[in-house]
Enzyme design. Structure first.
Site, PDB file in Angstrom:
ATOM      1  N   GLU A 128       0.876  -1.167   0.000  1.00  0.00           N
ATOM      2  CA  GLU A 128       0.000   0.000   0.000  1.00  0.00           C
ATOM      3  C   GLU A 128       0.915   1.218   0.000  1.00  0.00           C
ATOM      4  O   GLU A 128       1.673   1.427   0.934  1.00  0.00           O
ATOM      5  CB  GLU A 128      -0.884  -0.067   1.247  1.00  0.00           C
ATOM      6  CG  GLU A 128      -2.260   0.524   1.028  1.00  0.00           C
ATOM      7  CD  GLU A 128      -2.202   2.033   0.908  1.00  0.00           C
ATOM      8  OE1 GLU A 128      -2.632   2.554  -0.140  1.00  0.00           O
ATOM      9  OE2 GLU A 128      -1.717   2.687   1.824  1.00  0.00           O
ATOM     10  N   SER A 129       0.848   2.030  -1.059  1.00  0.00           N
ATOM     11  CA  SER A 129       1.884   3.056  -1.247  1.00  0.00           C
ATOM     12  C   SER A 129       1.910   4.098  -0.133  1.00  0.00           C
ATOM     13  O   SER A 129       2.978   4.544   0.275  1.00  0.00           O
ATOM     14  CB  SER A 129       1.758   3.725  -2.619  1.00  0.00           C
ATOM     15  OG  SER A 129       0.497   4.332  -2.772  1.00  0.00           O
ATOM     16  N   CYS A 188       3.735  -2.429  -8.770  1.00  0.00           N
ATOM     17  CA  CYS A 188       2.470  -1.971  -8.200  1.00  0.00           C
ATOM     18  C   CYS A 188       2.685  -0.737  -7.316  1.00  0.00           C
ATOM     19  O   CYS A 188       2.974   0.332  -7.842  1.00  0.00           O
ATOM     20  CB  CYS A 188       1.758  -3.117  -7.477  1.00  0.00           C
ATOM     21  SG  CYS A 188       0.032  -2.748  -7.124  1.00  0.00           S
ATOM     22  N   HIS A 220       1.958  -7.612 -10.548  1.00  0.00           N
ATOM     23  CA  HIS A 220       2.791  -8.307  -9.554  1.00  0.00           C
ATOM     24  C   HIS A 220       3.491  -9.499 -10.206  1.00  0.00           C
ATOM     25  O   HIS A 220       2.979 -10.620 -10.149  1.00  0.00           O
ATOM     26  CB  HIS A 220       1.911  -8.832  -8.409  1.00  0.00           C
ATOM     27  CG  HIS A 220       1.433  -7.779  -7.473  1.00  0.00           C
ATOM     28  ND1 HIS A 220       2.113  -7.430  -6.334  1.00  0.00           N
ATOM     29  CD2 HIS A 220       0.334  -6.990  -7.517  1.00  0.00           C
ATOM     30  CE1 HIS A 220       1.444  -6.474  -5.702  1.00  0.00           C
ATOM     31  NE2 HIS A 220       0.367  -6.182  -6.404  1.00  0.00           N
ATOM     32  N   GLU A 277       5.908 -11.145  -9.210  1.00  0.00           N
ATOM     33  CA  GLU A 277       6.394 -12.098  -8.201  1.00  0.00           C
ATOM     34  C   GLU A 277       5.316 -13.089  -7.769  1.00  0.00           C
ATOM     35  O   GLU A 277       5.612 -14.056  -7.072  1.00  0.00           O
ATOM     36  CB  GLU A 277       6.948 -11.333  -6.989  1.00  0.00           C
ATOM     37  CG  GLU A 277       5.927 -10.721  -6.054  1.00  0.00           C
ATOM     38  CD  GLU A 277       5.200  -9.478  -6.562  1.00  0.00           C
ATOM     39  OE1 GLU A 277       4.318  -8.998  -5.830  1.00  0.00           O
ATOM     40  OE2 GLU A 277       5.485  -8.984  -7.678  1.00  0.00           O
TER      41      GLU A 277
END
Length: 192
Positions: free
Chosen positions: A48-49, A79, A170, A172
């Site tokens: 969450e930025s 993201c 994402h 990953e």
């Protein structure tokens, strides 16, 4: 062996560690500023930025990360990490790190499409990469030095500017390590 850091303040850290190790490099979960000195490249993970920004401020990471970039070391934002890298964020006066000449919009695929998967063609990476999008941002505009690597439904979802790589999705969260490998190749070139 190349050492790749993953900023370990919040977010999808272990998944990035797994993909770095699968590509044959050493992964370092970065929780202290001094660890930046021992790594060759850094991944800013999803999460969450605004929370990540608060933690970066709390632990004094903003300036050291800018210095890390100024030293020419590659950084890859996924993201929320893409939002951290951007020079401009729609609806916000100030960027976070402000390193990459792009404008991003947060949560831009709408609440109905909170998470979805899409097959992407990513220049230099793969023609058939499955992108996992979770409350994803997208890149609204890029500066002239920025190379657009992928689009989804006309929106830019991956880009590169020199030592900086960013994507909306994402990589990953799948077993396809080609995007991580692309970043490791950038790190290898930067070290050479």
């Amino acid at each position: 062996m190349m050492k790749i850091g993953v900023l370990g303040l919040q977010g999808a850290v272990q998944e990035h560690v797994r993909s770095i190790e699968a590509c044959g490099a050493e992964a370092v979960v970065v929780k202290k500023i001094e660890q930046l000195e021992e790594i060759d490249g850094l991944i800013l993970p999803g999460g969450e930025s605004t929370t990540m920004r608060r933690l970066m401020d709390k632990y004094g990471f903003i300036e050291p990360l800018k210095q890390f970039a100024a030293a020419g070391k590659p950084m890859f934002g996924t993201c929320a990490g893409l939002i951290l890298l951007a020079k401009r964020i729609v609806g916000y006066d100030e960027p976070h790190l402000g390193l990459m000449d792009i404008t991003v919009e947060r949560n831009s695929f709408g609440r109905q499409r909170e998470s979805f998967e899409a097959e992407l063609s990513i220049a230099g990476v793969a023609d058939d990469f499955i992108g996992v999008f979770i409350r994803a941002p997208h890149i609204v505009e890029v500066g002239e030095d920025v190379e657009v690597l992928a689009k989804y439904e006309g929106r830019i979802v991956a880009a590169r500017q020199g030592q900086f790589l960013g994507c909306s999705f994402h990589p990953e969260l799948t077993d396809d390590y080609r995007m991580t490998q692309y970043f490791l190749n950038m790190v290898k070139e930067a070290k050479a």
